[in-house]
Motif scaffolding. Structure first.
Motif, PDB file in Angstrom:
ATOM      1  N   THR A 142     -74.862  33.406   2.450  1.00  0.00           N
ATOM      2  CA  THR A 142     -76.163  32.799   2.714  1.00  0.00           C
ATOM      3  C   THR A 142     -76.787  33.362   3.981  1.00  0.00           C
ATOM      4  OG1 THR A 142     -75.409  30.748   1.684  1.00  0.00           O
ATOM      5  CG2 THR A 142     -77.378  30.615   3.032  1.00  0.00           C
ATOM      6  N   THR A 143     -75.971  33.502   5.020  1.00  0.00           N
ATOM      7  CA  THR A 143     -76.455  34.068   6.279  1.00  0.00           C
ATOM      8  C   THR A 143     -76.972  35.485   6.071  1.00  0.00           C
ATOM      9  OG1 THR A 143     -74.848  32.756   7.511  1.00  0.00           O
ATOM     10  CG2 THR A 143     -75.830  34.622   8.650  1.00  0.00           C
ATOM     11  N   ASN A 144     -76.192  36.286   5.362  1.00  0.00           N
ATOM     12  CA  ASN A 144     -76.616  37.655   5.100  1.00  0.00           C
ATOM     13  C   ASN A 144     -77.852  37.699   4.217  1.00  0.00           C
ATOM     14  OD1 ASN A 144     -74.691  39.758   6.281  1.00  0.00           O
ATOM     15  ND2 ASN A 144     -73.284  38.258   5.445  1.00  0.00           N
ATOM     16  N   LEU A 145     -77.933  36.753   3.258  1.00  0.00           N
ATOM     17  CA  LEU A 145     -79.125  36.700   2.408  1.00  0.00           C
ATOM     18  C   LEU A 145     -80.370  36.471   3.245  1.00  0.00           C
ATOM     19  CD1 LEU A 145     -80.462  36.473  -0.444  1.00  0.00           C
ATOM     20  CD2 LEU A 145     -80.125  34.006  -0.219  1.00  0.00           C
ATOM     21  N   LEU A 146     -80.319  35.508   4.155  1.00  0.00           N
ATOM     22  CA  LEU A 146     -81.478  35.193   4.982  1.00  0.00           C
ATOM     23  C   LEU A 146     -81.843  36.362   5.886  1.00  0.00           C
ATOM     24  CD1 LEU A 146     -80.473  31.543   5.955  1.00  0.00           C
ATOM     25  CD2 LEU A 146     -82.253  32.222   4.333  1.00  0.00           C
ATOM     26  N   ARG A 147     -80.837  36.926   6.543  1.00  0.00           N
ATOM     27  CA  ARG A 147     -81.098  38.048   7.424  1.00  0.00           C
ATOM     28  C   ARG A 147     -81.656  39.237   6.653  1.00  0.00           C
ATOM     29  NH1 ARG A 147     -76.082  40.159   8.500  1.00  0.00           N
ATOM     30  NH2 ARG A 147     -76.616  41.753   6.976  1.00  0.00           N
ATOM     31  N   ASP A 148     -81.004  39.551   5.522  1.00  0.00           N
ATOM     32  CA  ASP A 148     -81.424  40.714   4.755  1.00  0.00           C
ATOM     33  C   ASP A 148     -82.707  40.473   3.979  1.00  0.00           C
ATOM     34  OD1 ASP A 148     -79.282  42.188   5.703  1.00  0.00           O
ATOM     35  OD2 ASP A 148     -77.960  41.568   4.076  1.00  0.00           O
ATOM     36  N   LEU A 149     -82.994  39.207   3.658  1.00  0.00           N
ATOM     37  CA  LEU A 149     -84.300  38.911   3.071  1.00  0.00           C
ATOM     38  C   LEU A 149     -85.395  39.250   4.080  1.00  0.00           C
ATOM     39  CD1 LEU A 149     -86.078  37.746   0.845  1.00  0.00           C
ATOM     40  CD2 LEU A 149     -85.710  35.467   1.826  1.00  0.00           C
ATOM     41  N   GLY A 150     -85.187  38.857   5.336  1.00  0.00           N
ATOM     42  CA  GLY A 150     -86.136  39.243   6.373  1.00  0.00           C
ATOM     43  C   GLY A 150     -86.245  40.745   6.513  1.00  0.00           C
ATOM     44  N   PHE A 151     -85.084  41.424   6.497  1.00  0.00           N
ATOM     45  CA  PHE A 151     -85.080  42.887   6.582  1.00  0.00           C
ATOM     46  C   PHE A 151     -85.831  43.505   5.400  1.00  0.00           C
ATOM     47  CE2 PHE A 151     -80.873  43.190   9.194  1.00  0.00           C
ATOM     48  CZ  PHE A 151     -81.602  42.929  10.344  1.00  0.00           C
ATOM     49  N   ALA A 152     -85.595  42.973   4.198  1.00  0.00           N
ATOM     50  CA  ALA A 152     -86.241  43.527   3.011  1.00  0.00           C
ATOM     51  C   ALA A 152     -87.749  43.299   3.034  1.00  0.00           C
ATOM     52  CB  ALA A 152     -85.638  42.901   1.749  1.00  0.00           C
ATOM     53  N   LEU A 153     -88.141  42.115   3.499  1.00  0.00           N
ATOM     54  CA  LEU A 153     -89.566  41.808   3.547  1.00  0.00           C
ATOM     55  C   LEU A 153     -90.291  42.630   4.607  1.00  0.00           C
ATOM     56  CD1 LEU A 153     -89.518  37.911   3.187  1.00  0.00           C
ATOM     57  CD2 LEU A 153     -90.110  39.600   1.440  1.00  0.00           C
ATOM     58  N   GLY A 154     -89.572  43.038   5.659  1.00  0.00           N
ATOM     59  CA  GLY A 154     -90.207  43.778   6.747  1.00  0.00           C
ATOM     60  C   GLY A 154     -90.962  45.011   6.277  1.00  0.00           C
ATOM     61  N   PRO A 155     -90.254  46.030   5.719  1.00  0.00           N
ATOM     62  CA  PRO A 155     -90.972  47.216   5.237  1.00  0.00           C
ATOM     63  C   PRO A 155     -91.943  46.921   4.103  1.00  0.00           C
ATOM     64  CG  PRO A 155     -88.617  47.655   5.466  1.00  0.00           C
ATOM     65  CD  PRO A 155     -88.802  46.174   5.623  1.00  0.00           C
ATOM     66  N   VAL A 156     -91.541  46.044   3.168  1.00  0.00           N
ATOM     67  CA  VAL A 156     -92.375  45.801   1.988  1.00  0.00           C
ATOM     68  C   VAL A 156     -93.707  45.157   2.362  1.00  0.00           C
ATOM     69  CG1 VAL A 156     -92.548  44.465  -0.147  1.00  0.00           C
ATOM     70  CG2 VAL A 156     -90.429  45.673   0.389  1.00  0.00           C
ATOM     71  N   LEU A 157     -93.659  44.059   3.091  1.00  0.00           N
ATOM     72  CA  LEU A 157     -94.900  43.339   3.398  1.00  0.00           C
ATOM     73  C   LEU A 157     -95.747  44.065   4.434  1.00  0.00           C
ATOM     74  CD1 LEU A 157     -93.764  39.599   3.426  1.00  0.00           C
ATOM     75  CD2 LEU A 157     -94.670  40.982   1.547  1.00  0.00           C
ATOM     76  N   ILE A 158     -95.100  44.660   5.440  1.00  0.00           N
ATOM     77  CA  ILE A 158     -95.887  45.326   6.469  1.00  0.00           C
ATOM     78  C   ILE A 158     -96.518  46.596   5.899  1.00  0.00           C
ATOM     79  CG2 ILE A 158     -94.412  47.016   7.678  1.00  0.00           C
ATOM     80  CD1 ILE A 158     -96.390  44.096   9.264  1.00  0.00           C
ATOM     81  N   ALA A 159     -95.797  47.285   5.000  1.00  0.00           N
ATOM     82  CA  ALA A 159     -96.384  48.459   4.348  1.00  0.00           C
ATOM     83  C   ALA A 159     -97.504  48.044   3.415  1.00  0.00           C
ATOM     84  CB  ALA A 159     -95.311  49.224   3.581  1.00  0.00           C
ATOM     85  N   ALA A 160     -97.326  46.921   2.711  1.00  0.00           N
ATOM     86  CA  ALA A 160     -98.393  46.447   1.829  1.00  0.00           C
ATOM     87  C   ALA A 160     -99.656  46.165   2.626  1.00  0.00           C
ATOM     88  CB  ALA A 160     -97.935  45.184   1.092  1.00  0.00           C
ATOM     89  N   LEU A 161     -99.495  45.515   3.771  1.00  0.00           N
ATOM     90  CA  LEU A 161    -100.639  45.230   4.636  1.00  0.00           C
ATOM     91  C   LEU A 161    -101.292  46.520   5.131  1.00  0.00           C
ATOM     92  CD1 LEU A 161    -102.353  43.347   6.513  1.00  0.00           C
ATOM     93  CD2 LEU A 161    -100.509  43.592   8.188  1.00  0.00           C
ATOM     94  N   ALA A 162    -100.464  47.423   5.655  1.00  0.00           N
ATOM     95  CA  ALA A 162    -100.996  48.648   6.263  1.00  0.00           C
ATOM     96  C   ALA A 162    -101.614  49.581   5.226  1.00  0.00           C
ATOM     97  CB  ALA A 162     -99.882  49.363   7.032  1.00  0.00           C
ATOM     98  N   ILE A 163    -100.925  49.765   4.104  1.00  0.00           N
ATOM     99  CA  ILE A 163    -101.437  50.672   3.068  1.00  0.00           C
ATOM    100  C   ILE A 163    -102.746  50.147   2.500  1.00  0.00           C
ATOM    101  CG2 ILE A 163    -100.995  51.605   0.767  1.00  0.00           C
ATOM    102  CD1 ILE A 163     -98.000  51.655   1.554  1.00  0.00           C
ATOM    103  N   SER A 164    -102.795  48.844   2.250  1.00  0.00           N
ATOM    104  CA  SER A 164    -104.018  48.253   1.719  1.00  0.00           C
ATOM    105  C   SER A 164    -105.182  48.436   2.695  1.00  0.00           C
ATOM    106  CB  SER A 164    -103.788  46.769   1.438  1.00  0.00           C
ATOM    107  OG  SER A 164    -104.962  46.159   0.946  1.00  0.00           O
ATOM    108  N   LYS A 165    -104.922  48.201   3.976  1.00  0.00           N
ATOM    109  CA  LYS A 165    -105.975  48.345   4.987  1.00  0.00           C
ATOM    110  C   LYS A 165    -106.393  49.804   5.144  1.00  0.00           C
ATOM    111  CE  LYS A 165    -107.259  47.062   9.713  1.00  0.00           C
ATOM    112  NZ  LYS A 165    -107.982  48.325   9.974  1.00  0.00           N
ATOM    113  N   ALA A 166    -105.412  50.708   5.202  1.00  0.00           N
ATOM    114  CA  ALA A 166    -105.725  52.126   5.375  1.00  0.00           C
ATOM    115  C   ALA A 166    -106.528  52.671   4.200  1.00  0.00           C
ATOM    116  CB  ALA A 166    -104.432  52.931   5.541  1.00  0.00           C
TER     117      ALA A 166
END
Length: 542
Positions: free
Chosen positions: A401-425
């Motif tokens: 569970t701990t790894n899921l939460l940590r790695d969920l954050g890690f997984a969301l980092g590139p995906v969501l921030i790239a989605a934001l940046a690519i869409s804006k760019a």
């Protein structure tokens, strides 16, 4: 199988088990972090769009996140030692596919297989270490050491990729991962096996709804940045993801033996740390990913320089292993976590002030070092707080569970921030596209081709393409107009400046949540276990 030792007495096989567990998490992190320095190299090697580049990282993260809970259960039921070796074997196969990949799609396939291996390596290595620790203090020390090796992997991996890319052979870095995975398999033979099968069984409905729901949401976030979030496929994926994750919660609440024991979250301190973990680790990796894209895919700087910067991110975590171990046993968690998240926030906000036209990569050294101190304070203390809220027999579930939460954050980092940046760019480039093409003097049909590339492949493609292809096999290409490359370059720089800002604000929010939410909690990270009226364990303290 490991048995609970007397307080202060080490379990036989303690040392080889800790070595095997630490090396396994080192291996998983090296495999996961290699794209950190190589995103720019991948972009040019495979001529990717922005979302295709994001999928290289996401292809590893998705199976890792969605399967960690189930691998924890499997380890609890059938033993962890052979499962850990299976995870290393999958890493061999996945890394081999990446090493010989000729297309970005093949790269995705290799990362998926390696991600399956990491879904085993992360939780099982931690559970094995927790199971042989003599007491809670010993567990805290071992967990801090485990987190230190995780940081070693995160520091060494981008530098490893950068060194090989600088030598013109980035594929060789995956050869090193293959060799390390084989070593991991061999040294695990000396480790002590452990399990906790009492009351554990596979929760297939829970696993399916969790896996498909998370995959659907991550697909929507990644692909929607280029196709548009109003695309029917993206809307359908989003709705499906939300419905399936809601179904997962209902299933877990009703299951006799749930995949995720939601009673863990009934403890207010645990729930707060869980939410802060996802938000804070999202912010951390969003900043790391944005720095990699900024220098590699946008400015086309050396992968070795990017790899060198990761040393400043992970170096403090290595140097602070004994300090963090002491803090998580003697200082209220809200202070350790809040200060750590504050450091990460400072790094993101600092980077958001940079000008993409300034090619000085050394200006990232200071903010990346600050973020490294923040990561050192957060990652070890988060894990210790979570693991020490449960008895040893639930170590598999808690570690997964701990790894899921940590790695969920890690997984969301590139995906969501790239989605934001690519869409804006892409939006900013589209707004200025007509004027740029007109000013360039590019004539039809080349102007139509360039416009089509901009609309379909986005700013990332325009920024990296030296020529506009001809309209047919016999038509020669022409140089990409400077007006278009400058437009794409500026749009990408502005978009990733916004990405740094958003990530910094998210880290600040995680810090405030921890500071306010844990107000009045004076317990240390090493916690006790009480029993409620029916004799079942009741999680107390954090």
């Amino acid at each position: 199988m490991a048995k609970n030792p007397l307080p202060g007495a080490r379990t036989p096989g303690y040392t080889p088990t800790v070595i095997a567990g630490c090396f396994a998490v080192l291996l998983a992190q090296v495999a996961y972090s290699l794209p950190g320095a190589l995103n720019g190299t991948f972009q040019q090697e495979f001529a990717t769009t922005g979302s295709q580049l994001t999928w290289i990282t996401a292809a590893f993260a998705i199976p890792m996140v969605v399967l960690e809970l189930t691998t924890g259960v499997i380890g609890d039921m059938f033993g962890r030692k052979r499962l850990l070796q299976a995870g290393a074997a999958l890493t061999v196969v996945g890394s081999l596919v990446c090493a010989v990949a000729g297309t970005v799609q093949a790269m995705w396939a290799g990362m998926v297989v390696a991600g399956l291996g990491a879904a085993i390596l992360y939780p099982i290595s931690l559970a094995m270490i927790a199971a042989v620790a003599p007491d809670e203090a010993g567990r805290a020390k071992a967990i801090a050491l485990w987190a230190g090796f995780l940081s070693i992997g995160a520091a060494v991996s981008p530098l490893l990729g950068g060194v090989f890319a600088e030598g013109g052979n980035w594929r060789g870095a995956y050869g090193v991962v293959i060799a390390a995975a084989i070593v991991s398999i061999l040294i695990t033979f000396k480790a002590t096996d452990s399990s906790a099968p009492e009351g554990r069984k596979l929760d297939i409905p829970g696993q399916v709804t969790l896996a498909v729901g998370l995959v659907a949401l991550l697909f929507a976030a990644t692909q929607g940045s280029e196709t548009g979030f109003a695309d029917p496929k993206i809307i359908a994926a989003t709705v499906a993801g939300v419905v399936l994750l809601a179904a997962f919660v209902v299933i877990e609440l009703r299951a006799e033996v749930p995949l995720l024991n939601l009673r863990l979250f009934a403890n207010r301190a645990y729930a707060i740390v869980a939410i802060a973990t996802v938000i804070g680790m999202f912010a951390f990796l969003a900043i790391c990913y944005s720095m990699s894209i900024w220098l590699g895919a946008i400015q086309h700087q050396s992968a070795l320089k990017i790899g060198f910067l990761f040393l400043f991110i992970q170096g403090p975590a290595l140097l602070f292993v004994p300090v963090v171990s002491h803090l998580i046993r003697n200082v209220a968690p809200r202070w350790v976590l809040s200060v750590g998240f504050a450091f990460i926030a400072v790094a993101g906000l600092w980077c958001s002030t940079f000008d993409v036209a300034d090619l000085s990569w050394t200006r990232f050294i200071a903010p990346m070092t600050v973020m490294g101190f923040g990561f050192a304070l957060t990652v070890g203390s988060i894990t210790a707080v979570a693991i020490n809220t449960v008895p040893v027999r639930l170590a598999g579930m808690a570690s997964a569970t701990t790894n899921l939460l940590r790695d969920l954050g890690f997984a969301l980092g590139p995906v969501l921030i790239a989605a934001l940046a690519i869409s804006k760019a892409n939006g900013d480039m589209t707004d200025g596209l007509g004027g740029a093409i007109g000013a360039s003097g590019l004539e039809a049909p080349y102007s139509d081709i360039a416009g089509g590339i901009a609309h379909n492949a986005g700013a990332m493609a325009i920024n990296s393409m030296p020529v506009v292809p001809g309209p047919g096999p016999d038509a020669p290409p022409v140089p990409m107009p400077q007006q278009l490359t400058e437009l794409a370059f500026t749009a990408l720089g502005g978009a990733y400046s916004t990405a740094f800002l958003v990530a910094g604000l998210c880290a600040a929010a995680a810090g405030v949540l921890t500071l306010v939410g844990l107000f009045g909690r004076t317990d240390k990270a090493s916690v006790g276990l009480a029993a409620d009226g029916d004799g079942s364990p009741d999680l107390v303290g954090a």
